[in-house]
Design a protein around this motif. Sequence first.
Motif, PDB file in Angstrom:
ATOM      1  N   SER A   4       2.918   3.117   5.921  1.00 33.93           N
ATOM      2  CA  SER A   4       4.331   3.397   5.671  1.00 33.93           C
ATOM      3  C   SER A   4       4.464   4.381   4.505  1.00 33.93           C
ATOM      4  O   SER A   4       3.549   4.536   3.687  1.00 33.93           O
ATOM      5  N   LYS A   6       6.303   3.987   1.993  1.00 34.35           N
ATOM      6  CA  LYS A   6       6.302   3.158   0.791  1.00 34.35           C
ATOM      7  C   LYS A   6       4.877   2.951   0.293  1.00 34.35           C
ATOM      8  O   LYS A   6       4.580   3.157  -0.893  1.00 34.35           O
ATOM      9  N   SER A   7       3.981   2.559   1.171  1.00 41.57           N
ATOM     10  CA  SER A   7       2.587   2.331   0.788  1.00 41.57           C
ATOM     11  C   SER A   7       1.894   3.630   0.406  1.00 41.57           C
ATOM     12  O   SER A   7       1.116   3.668  -0.553  1.00 41.57           O
ATOM     13  N   TYR A   9       3.258   6.374  -0.863  1.00 42.10           N
ATOM     14  CA  TYR A   9       3.740   6.790  -2.191  1.00 42.10           C
ATOM     15  C   TYR A   9       3.139   5.924  -3.292  1.00 42.10           C
ATOM     16  O   TYR A   9       2.760   6.422  -4.352  1.00 42.10           O
ATOM     17  N   TYR A  42      12.883   6.352  -5.934  1.00 43.13           N
ATOM     18  CA  TYR A  42      12.021   5.560  -5.066  1.00 43.13           C
ATOM     19  C   TYR A  42      10.764   5.154  -5.827  1.00 43.13           C
ATOM     20  O   TYR A  42      10.315   4.006  -5.739  1.00 43.13           O
ATOM     21  N   LEU A  46       8.960   1.408  -6.683  1.00 44.98           N
ATOM     22  CA  LEU A  46       7.571   1.105  -6.346  1.00 44.98           C
ATOM     23  C   LEU A  46       6.776   0.690  -7.580  1.00 44.98           C
ATOM     24  O   LEU A  46       6.002  -0.272  -7.546  1.00 44.98           O
ATOM     25  N   ILE A  84       2.411  -3.890  -2.202  1.00 45.90           N
ATOM     26  CA  ILE A  84       3.629  -3.180  -1.789  1.00 45.90           C
ATOM     27  C   ILE A  84       4.212  -3.775  -0.510  1.00 45.90           C
ATOM     28  O   ILE A  84       5.404  -4.016  -0.407  1.00 45.90           O
ATOM     29  N   GLU A  85       3.371  -4.013   0.472  1.00 52.03           N
ATOM     30  CA  GLU A  85       3.847  -4.483   1.777  1.00 52.03           C
ATOM     31  C   GLU A  85       4.056  -5.995   1.822  1.00 52.03           C
ATOM     32  O   GLU A  85       4.678  -6.492   2.733  1.00 52.03           O
TER      33      GLU A  85
END
Length: 145
Positions: A4, A6-7, A9, A42, A46, A84-85
Motif C-alpha cells: 500500500s 501507506k506502507s 511511504y 500524511y 505515519l 503500519i498495517e
Amino acid sequence: MELSNKSEYALLALLELASCYPSGESLQIRQMAVLQDIPNRYLEQLLATLRRRGLIKSIRGAKGGYVLARDPRKITLLEAWSSIEGVDAAVPTVEQNSKTLETQIINEVWQEARQAANAVLEKYTLQDLCERRLKHREKELMYYI
C-alpha cells in the motif's frame, strides 16, 4: 499481495532514518518529505504511528526531528510493515466457516502465500535496504563514468 502507499511511504521514511542512524543525525518531517516526495501531512501521521509502535523516537528542539529507536540491523521489514498495517495484517487468518471445499482450498493456498511473504519480510532489515540502495547508486555512477 500489494504494497500500500501507506506502507511504502513509511518504509521510505524509515530508510532515510536508517541512513542517518550511524551519524546520530535526526531528520525533520519536511526533510524526509522532500527526499522521498511524500506529502507532509500524511508523513506526520505515519511517523506518529511508527513512534507509538516504538520504531522511531522524536527529538524536541531547534535541531530536533526523528531518529530510529533501534539499530537498523534489528528492525525487520515485517516489523515495520506490520507497525503500519497492523499486526493482524502479518498474521495469517484461517477461515473456519468456509462455505465450500473449494473456498477452504483457496484459503489454504492463500495462507501459505502470506506465510511465505512474511518469511521474506522477516529475513530483511532496514540496514539491508540501505545497503541495496548504496549498491544501486554505485551501479548508476559506474554506468555514467
